[in-house]
Write an enzyme that holds these catalytic residues in place. Structure first.
Site, PDB file in Angstrom:
ATOM      1  N   ASP A 205      35.376  28.417  43.944  1.00 32.74           N
ATOM      2  CA  ASP A 205      35.745  27.128  44.533  1.00 32.74           C
ATOM      3  C   ASP A 205      36.569  27.326  45.814  1.00 32.74           C
ATOM      4  O   ASP A 205      37.481  28.163  45.847  1.00 32.74           O
ATOM      5  CB  ASP A 205      36.584  26.358  43.501  1.00 32.74           C
ATOM      6  CG  ASP A 205      36.827  24.919  43.891  1.00 32.74           C
ATOM      7  OD1 ASP A 205      35.855  24.170  43.970  1.00 32.74           O
ATOM      8  OD2 ASP A 205      38.001  24.548  44.111  1.00 32.74           O
ATOM      9  N   GLU A 256      32.467  47.132  38.012  1.00 30.20           N
ATOM     10  CA  GLU A 256      32.819  47.862  36.785  1.00 30.20           C
ATOM     11  C   GLU A 256      31.846  47.509  35.659  1.00 30.20           C
ATOM     12  O   GLU A 256      31.840  48.132  34.615  1.00 30.20           O
ATOM     13  CB  GLU A 256      34.237  47.468  36.328  1.00 30.20           C
ATOM     14  CG  GLU A 256      35.347  47.986  37.212  1.00 30.20           C
ATOM     15  CD  GLU A 256      36.686  47.289  36.898  1.00 30.20           C
ATOM     16  OE1 GLU A 256      36.791  46.587  35.863  1.00 30.20           O
ATOM     17  OE2 GLU A 256      37.614  47.441  37.713  1.00 30.20           O
TER      18      GLU A 256
HETATM   19  C1  NOJ Z   1      35.297  21.905  45.569  1.00 33.44           C
HETATM   20  C2  NOJ Z   1      34.793  21.289  44.308  1.00 33.44           C
HETATM   21  O1  NOJ Z   1      33.385  21.360  44.302  1.00 33.44           O
HETATM   22  C3  NOJ Z   1      35.305  19.888  44.289  1.00 33.44           C
HETATM   23  O2  NOJ Z   1      34.741  19.144  43.251  1.00 33.44           O
HETATM   24  C4  NOJ Z   1      36.811  19.920  44.196  1.00 33.44           C
HETATM   25  O3  NOJ Z   1      37.306  18.604  44.294  1.00 33.44           O
HETATM   26  C5  NOJ Z   1      37.423  20.752  45.310  1.00 33.44           C
HETATM   27  N1  NOJ Z   1      36.730  21.976  45.527  1.00 33.44           N
HETATM   28  C6  NOJ Z   1      38.859  21.106  44.982  1.00 33.44           C
HETATM   29  O4  NOJ Z   1      38.895  22.021  43.936  1.00 33.44           O
END
Ligand code: NOJ
Length: 590
Positions: A205, A256
């Site tokens: 993310d 790993e």
């Molecule tokens: C990207 C994620 O896909 C989204 O849903 C989220 O709100 C933001 N990152 C923050 O984590």
């Protein structure tokens, strides 16, 4: 394909599960891990290679689960680690790999690190795990600078002792300081924890935000809200060069394992920077969002494909193709609205959502037609395709969710500022069962009540303790879901679901099996049309099993297109000898 095949992910079809809305096995109105396990047969029949699970970790749901309280546990409302192990076993038994979401840019404000930072106070090592700063103004009452969070409002929040902390997203999502060794260690442990439990990869993310430099100039001189995108070394927040060192260290962990694990980066950076994240000594793959951003114009898709292929070649990886995910309005809706060029992608549909979908009529037949055509355009491309749950059911965005039922912080934080309705419209629980329900006479936008029994979303799974009374789904399902339920589409030979099944089966049989990732564009000469007409067509050829060639042709233009000699494998619309507007065909030649 055997489960231990190396680099399986380079040509995979990955199905994104948003766990709280996929299937609810215990009747509390919230999807859960056992619900996903109960859906594995369905997913195997769909023909996917892997599932990506959006966060299922303990969370207060300040941002749909992307506010993680404990990275190495399952939210008790969604199940247990034993349930997770069962899911992995069930998936692997069907040759489906499992990718989990890692959220390293920020934790929940309820994470033990943040709680310790609050307790330990200014100047402590615990506080240095995050980005705390004193405020401006006589009493420090003003935020350290004017940065805005991605969800609107200031990116700084003040705590009781007067310091401020940075949160690029919701205030409940404090940003971590990746220069602190504890932060690195926490995530290295987390990666190993899930790898040891058998997960096959990760989705990272906000991968481009981990490395920050707030020291190059005084903070208030950095007052210009930095934009997401490809930075240069001057950008204090996004896409900084130091981020790549973090991913090189993760790569050592992935290697790993046997086979080595991989990760796909969510990095909203320009294509020329994407390749760094995807390189073999870093994560392996990166999302190419240009495809999802494209409106229904041939030129936009051509550019997105060209850029994706070039990035893949530069990085030594393969590209990714995404039409929808949990962050963008569903593509069947986007393609059914007027196509208007705008500076900001999805601007038209976002404005339309803001007005509950009431300003323009969504042409659902057109949106469906184009979504079917888009599938054929996408699925013969080399690289991995990421499907978002429900797109195989032809779901549209649920535009008119009542504002008091919204869960997404985008709506709560910006409804009076930048104004977005948020992302809940694509996160509504899936419809599974509706064959015994009448289709609504006319579309009136009503929502299901007790009578729809959540379209089978809350369905008992064997051996699961049920809630006393089945609760309503956490987001309301509209009555028109009746026409999109799995059991209904299953019974219709020409349905969206059956088109997905057929396309994925052909992709495996004819394309993935060859291991050849080359693509040859087809233009005016190959198609026997004018250069002008060719601008409205996306056509390319791929080497197919048995020494044959598969050609995918999508016609965006109003002129019919005569088909080349060859066998029609599948078309998005019934063919009348030629390929009409907004339709695609796969042909086998040679
Ligand atoms: C990207 C994620 O896909 C989204 O849903 C989220 O709100 C933001 N990152 C923050 O984590």
């Amino acid at each position: 394909m055997a489960i231990n095949a190396i680099e399986w992910w380079k040509q995979a079809v990955v199905y994104q599960v948003y766990p709280r809305s996929f299937r609810d096995a215990d009747g509390d109105g919230l999807g859960d891990i056992r619900g996903v396990t109960a859906g594995i047969d369905y997913l195997a029949e769909l023909g996917i290679d892997a599932i990506w699970l959006s966060p299922f970790y303990p969370s207060e749901l300040a941002d749909g689960g992307y506010d993680v309280i404990d990275y190495r546990a399952v939210d008790p409302r969604l199940g247990t680690l034993d349930d997770f192990d069962e899911l992995i076993a069930a998936a692997h038994a069907h040759y489906i790999r499992v990718i989990v979401d890692i959220v390293p840019n920020h934790t929940s404000n309820k994470h033990r690190f943040f709680q310790a930072a609050l307790a330990a106070g200014p100047g402590s090592s615990e506080r240095e795990r995050y980005i705390f700063r004193p405020g401006r103004g006589e009493h420090g009452e003003l935020p350290p600078n004017g940065w805005m969070s991605c969800f609107g409002g200031s990116a700084w929040e003040r705590v009781e002792d007067g310091e401020w902390y940075l949160h690029l997203f919701a205030a409940e999502q404090p940003d971590l300081n990746w220069q602190h060794p504890d932060v690195r260690e926490e995530f290295e442990r987390t990666l190993r924890f899930w790898c040891d439990r058998g997960v096959d990869g990760f989705r990272v993310d906000v991968a481009h935000a981990l490395a920050k430099d707030l020291t190059s100039r005084p903070l208030d001189e950095l007052d210009q809200a930095p934009k997401q995108g490809s930075g240069n070394a001057d950008n204090p927040l996004w896409d900084r060069p130091e981020v790549h060192e973090i991913y090189r260290s993760w790569r050592r962990i992935f290697n790993e394992y046997e086979p080595p694990r991989f990760a796909v980066a969510e990095a909203w950076v320009t294509p020329d920077h994407q390749r760094l994240y995807a390189s073999p000594d870093e994560l392996g793959q990166v999302f190419n969002f240009e495809f999802a951003k494209a409106d229904w114009y041939a030129a936009d898709f051509r550019r997105a494909i060209e850029e994706g292929l070039a990035c893949a070649e530069d990085s030594g990886s393969t590209s990714t193709w995404v039409l929808s995910n949990h962050d963008v309005p569903r593509h069947a809706t986007r393609y059914g609205l007027p196509q208007v060029k705008a500076k900001v992608h999805h601007q038209f549909v976002n404005d339309w959502l803001l007005r509950d979908g009431a300003t323009y009529t969504e042409d659902r037949a057109l949106g469906t037609k184009r979504a079917r055509a888009a599938l054929l355009m996408e699925m013969a491309l080399p690289g991995s395709a990421y499907i978002y749950q429900g797109e195989e059911l032809g779901l549209f965005e649920v535009a008119n969710i009542p504002w008091d039922r919204l869960e997404d912080p985008q709506a709560r934080r910006t409804c009076h500022g930048d104004a977005l309705k948020g992302r809940d419209g694509c996160r509504v629980p899936l419809p599974w069962v509706a064959s015994d329900m009448p289709a609504p006479a006319a579309w009136d936008g009503s929502f299901g009540d007790g009578d729809t029994a959540s379209f089978g979303f809350s369905a008992p799974a064997t051996g699961v303790a049920r809630a006393d009374k089945t609760a309503a789904p956490h987001l309301p399902q509209p009555l028109w879901f009746v026409e999109h339920a799995v059991d209904r589409l299953d019974a219709e030979p020409g349905s969206m679901l059956n088109l997905y099944r057929r396309i994925l089966a052909l992709r495996h049989e004819l394309l993935t099996s060859t291991g050849d990732t080359s693509l040859t564009w087809w233009g005016a000469d190959e198609l026997g049309i004018s250069a002008e007409q060719a601008l409205e067509v996306i056509a390319y050829a791929r080497p197919a099993a048995g020494g044959k060639t598969l050609v995918s042709i999508t016609n965006f233009g109003a002129h019919e297109l005569a088909l080349p000699d060859g066998e029609v494998l599948v078309s998005s619309e019934p063919l009348t000898g030629a390929l009409g507007q907004d339709a695609s065909v796969w042909m086998l030649l040679g």
